[in-house]
Design a protein around this motif. Sequence first.
Motif, mmCIF file in Angstrom:
data_model
loop_
_atom_site.group_PDB
_atom_site.id
_atom_site.type_symbol
_atom_site.label_atom_id
_atom_site.label_comp_id
_atom_site.label_asym_id
_atom_site.label_seq_id
_atom_site.Cartn_x
_atom_site.Cartn_y
_atom_site.Cartn_z
ATOM 1 N N LYS A 185 0.843 -1.191 0.000
ATOM 2 C CA LYS A 185 0.000 0.000 0.000
ATOM 3 C C LYS A 185 0.887 1.253 0.000
ATOM 4 N N ILE A 186 0.520 2.188 -0.861
ATOM 5 C CA ILE A 186 1.281 3.436 -0.986
ATOM 6 C C ILE A 186 0.296 4.584 -0.857
ATOM 7 N N ALA A 187 0.607 5.579 -0.037
ATOM 8 C CA ALA A 187 -0.307 6.710 0.084
ATOM 9 C C ALA A 187 0.457 7.926 0.596
ATOM 10 N N ASP A 188 -0.151 9.091 0.435
ATOM 11 C CA ASP A 188 0.582 10.312 0.766
ATOM 12 C C ASP A 188 0.393 10.735 2.224
ATOM 13 N N TYR A 189 -0.098 9.850 3.049
ATOM 14 C CA TYR A 189 -0.154 10.194 4.473
ATOM 15 C C TYR A 189 0.877 9.341 5.222
ATOM 16 N N PRO A 190 1.364 9.867 6.359
ATOM 17 C CA PRO A 190 2.396 9.125 7.079
ATOM 18 C C PRO A 190 1.858 7.835 7.690
ATOM 19 N N THR A 192 1.640 4.833 6.421
ATOM 20 C CA THR A 192 0.822 3.988 5.564
ATOM 21 C C THR A 192 1.147 2.520 5.847
ATOM 22 N N THR A 193 2.436 2.270 6.001
ATOM 23 C CA THR A 193 2.874 0.889 6.227
ATOM 24 C C THR A 193 2.843 0.583 7.714
ATOM 25 N N LEU A 194 2.102 -0.445 8.072
ATOM 26 C CA LEU A 194 1.993 -0.807 9.493
ATOM 27 C C LEU A 194 2.765 -2.068 9.833
ATOM 28 N N VAL A 213 10.138 -0.974 6.482
ATOM 29 C CA VAL A 213 9.776 -0.967 7.891
ATOM 30 C C VAL A 213 8.866 0.234 8.050
ATOM 31 N N PRO A 214 7.879 0.166 8.902
ATOM 32 C CA PRO A 214 7.054 1.358 9.119
ATOM 33 C C PRO A 214 7.935 2.570 9.407
ATOM 34 N N GLY A 215 7.460 3.732 8.967
ATOM 35 C CA GLY A 215 8.268 4.946 9.047
ATOM 36 C C GLY A 215 8.787 5.263 10.439
HETATM 37 N N1 LIG Z 1 6.949 12.588 -6.844
HETATM 38 C C1 LIG Z 1 7.261 11.440 -6.244
HETATM 39 N N2 LIG Z 1 6.474 10.959 -5.284
HETATM 40 C C2 LIG Z 1 6.826 9.811 -4.699
HETATM 41 C C3 LIG Z 1 7.976 9.094 -5.070
HETATM 42 N N3 LIG Z 1 8.062 7.984 -4.305
HETATM 43 C C4 LIG Z 1 6.967 8.002 -3.491
HETATM 44 N N4 LIG Z 1 6.238 9.082 -3.720
HETATM 45 C C5 LIG Z 1 4.976 9.465 -3.046
HETATM 46 O O1 LIG Z 1 5.218 9.644 -1.667
HETATM 47 C C6 LIG Z 1 4.091 9.203 -0.911
HETATM 48 C C7 LIG Z 1 4.506 8.205 0.128
HETATM 49 O O2 LIG Z 1 4.988 7.034 -0.499
HETATM 50 P P1 LIG Z 1 5.088 5.643 0.249
HETATM 51 O O3 LIG Z 1 5.805 4.729 -0.660
HETATM 52 O O4 LIG Z 1 3.768 5.244 0.767
HETATM 53 O O5 LIG Z 1 6.025 6.073 1.437
HETATM 54 P P2 LIG Z 1 6.557 5.216 2.675
HETATM 55 O O6 LIG Z 1 7.957 5.605 2.924
HETATM 56 O O7 LIG Z 1 6.307 3.791 2.418
HETATM 57 O O8 LIG Z 1 5.635 5.771 3.839
HETATM 58 P P3 LIG Z 1 5.155 5.078 5.201
HETATM 59 O O9 LIG Z 1 4.678 3.709 4.867
HETATM 60 O O10 LIG Z 1 4.078 5.953 5.697
HETATM 61 O O11 LIG Z 1 6.337 5.072 6.121
HETATM 62 C C8 LIG Z 1 3.092 8.638 -1.909
HETATM 63 O O12 LIG Z 1 2.141 9.601 -2.194
HETATM 64 C C9 LIG Z 1 3.953 8.347 -3.118
HETATM 65 O O13 LIG Z 1 3.234 8.419 -4.332
HETATM 66 C C10 LIG Z 1 8.816 9.632 -6.111
HETATM 67 O O14 LIG Z 1 9.834 9.107 -6.518
HETATM 68 N N5 LIG Z 1 8.390 10.798 -6.636
#
Ligand SMILES: Nc1nc2c(ncn2[C@@H]2O[C@H](COP(=O)(O)OP(=O)(O)OP(=O)(O)O)[C@@H](O)[C@H]2O)c(=O)[nH]1
Length: 478
Positions: A185-190, A192-194, A213-215
């Motif tokens: 799962k990928i999302a723009d809120y902190p 996301t990964t549990l 790993v979770p953030g």
């Molecule tokens: N523009 C841009 N956005 C990115 C890129 N990589 C990730 N994102 C965006 O950043 C946000 C977070 O991405 P995740 O992959 O969920 O981040 P994460 O580090 O796994 O976050 P947590 O699981 O919350 O710790 C999402 O909205 C992604 O689309 C990138 O290379 N470029």
Amino acid sequence: MTTFVDRVELHVAAGNGGHGVASVMREKFKPLGGPDGGNGGRGGDVILVVDQDVTTLLEYHHHPHRKATNGQPGAGDHRAGKNGQDLVLPVPDGTVVLDRAGNVLADLVGQGTTFVAGQGGRGGLGNAALASARRKAPGFALLGEPGEARDIVLELKTVADVALVGYPSAGKSSLISVLSAAKPKIADYPFTTLVPNLGVVTAGSTVYTIADVPGLIPGASQGKGLGLEFLRHVERCEVLVHVLDTATLESDRDPVSDLDIIEAELAQYGGLDNRPRVVVLNKIDIPDGQDLADMIRPDLEERGYRVFEVSAVARTGLKELSYALAGIVAEARAAKPVQEATRIVIRPKAVDDAGFTVTPEGEGFFRVRGEKPERWVRQTDFNNDEAVGYLADRLNRLGVEDQLRKVGAHAGDGIAIGPEDNAVVFDWEPMMAAGAEMLGRRGEDHRMDAPRPAAVRRRDREAARDEAEDEYQDFRPF
Ligand SMILES: Nc1nc2c(ncn2[C@@H]2O[C@H](COP(=O)(O)OP(=O)(O)OP(=O)(O)O)[C@@H](O)[C@H]2O)c(=O)[nH]1
Ligand SMILES: [Mg+2]
């Protein structure tokens, strides 16, 4: 509330052993045949086995009570009861088994690694098996033993070659999704990964696994954010990758201070100093991100980091990164001794197998502890005098009576066999009071015996055989 499923409490109960049966053969024209009561079957074990297809402990979170089936009781005509079925519980690679006090019982790494979490009870012997020259027709059988029941904790420590660490939303899950076939799962809120995501990466001839790993945030090691707990997943990884966000909108952050903060948290957690580290500057598809990356790169390289500029979204710089990681992983593997494919973890057992202890506990009260005496008590049907007598014989032969006498026990004293919370308590009636050797043992009619010297000799011989019989019973057939 969110449920974390990388740590569960599990209550396992192995199957009880089936009771042996006391039965006497009946045949036409033969009013009384020999004893023909069969043995009870053994109870099933509860066994944990590493299964690479299982990735979470979720199943055990939902169903934390697991029981193997009981052994069936024996029956007449020498029929043995069926054994209970083992209950096999698949667990993810990297599952650590702890007791409730937090002691590690087993660390299950590698497909097929096995741990017996609960041992099934032995079946009780039927009266056919208990018969001997001396005890021709025992009118009793042994009870099956209860299966082992215990509470354990399962903790998952992800086994991956590469771990991605970084702030929430740095793009860790995004990177896994483009480096491997995994679809986290990928999302723009902190946050996301549990729970960690695992992906398999192929780069040239090297195949390796990568986990996020979770953030982490400042204070994670003190339990802030999702806390420190998740860093245990990093413990088993060979290579650490810092995923740094070059385009964060938070004004008080920048990739270099993010790196310092994460490093401080890792140091606080401890034990990770020797892992090779790599820095990934992510989100360089954003123009400001690229500018910032250019600016800080020399500084990071000066500090000794290998730096990769990538964009998980635009999919740039990925090939170089995945090949570089493959190289580091291959090096780490070469430096490590080869591990056997399948390990079986054997629980350490108390070493009092042969022995027992007698401890005075206050006026006129003594406690007997020991593997055998405690088991024999469990096997005894206290409603059957003959069975109780048989128990007394066994205890005597082991030397329990002698020892009681040595430590000052008298007829009528209280004797507890077993632990405080689960003991059987007797009034002690010594079997062998002065001169009592002549009384012979249970099931033996000494009036039938030849004159004394021969009888004594015979008794010694038979005692030796009974000893062997005990050994047979101590052997747990699989
Ligand atoms: N523009 C841009 N956005 C990115 C890129 N990589 C990730 N994102 C965006 O950043 C946000 C977070 O991405 P995740 O992959 O969920 O981040 P994460 O580090 O796994 O976050 P947590 O699981 O919350 O710790 C999402 O909205 C992604 O689309 C990138 O290379 N470029
Ligand atoms: Mg994530």
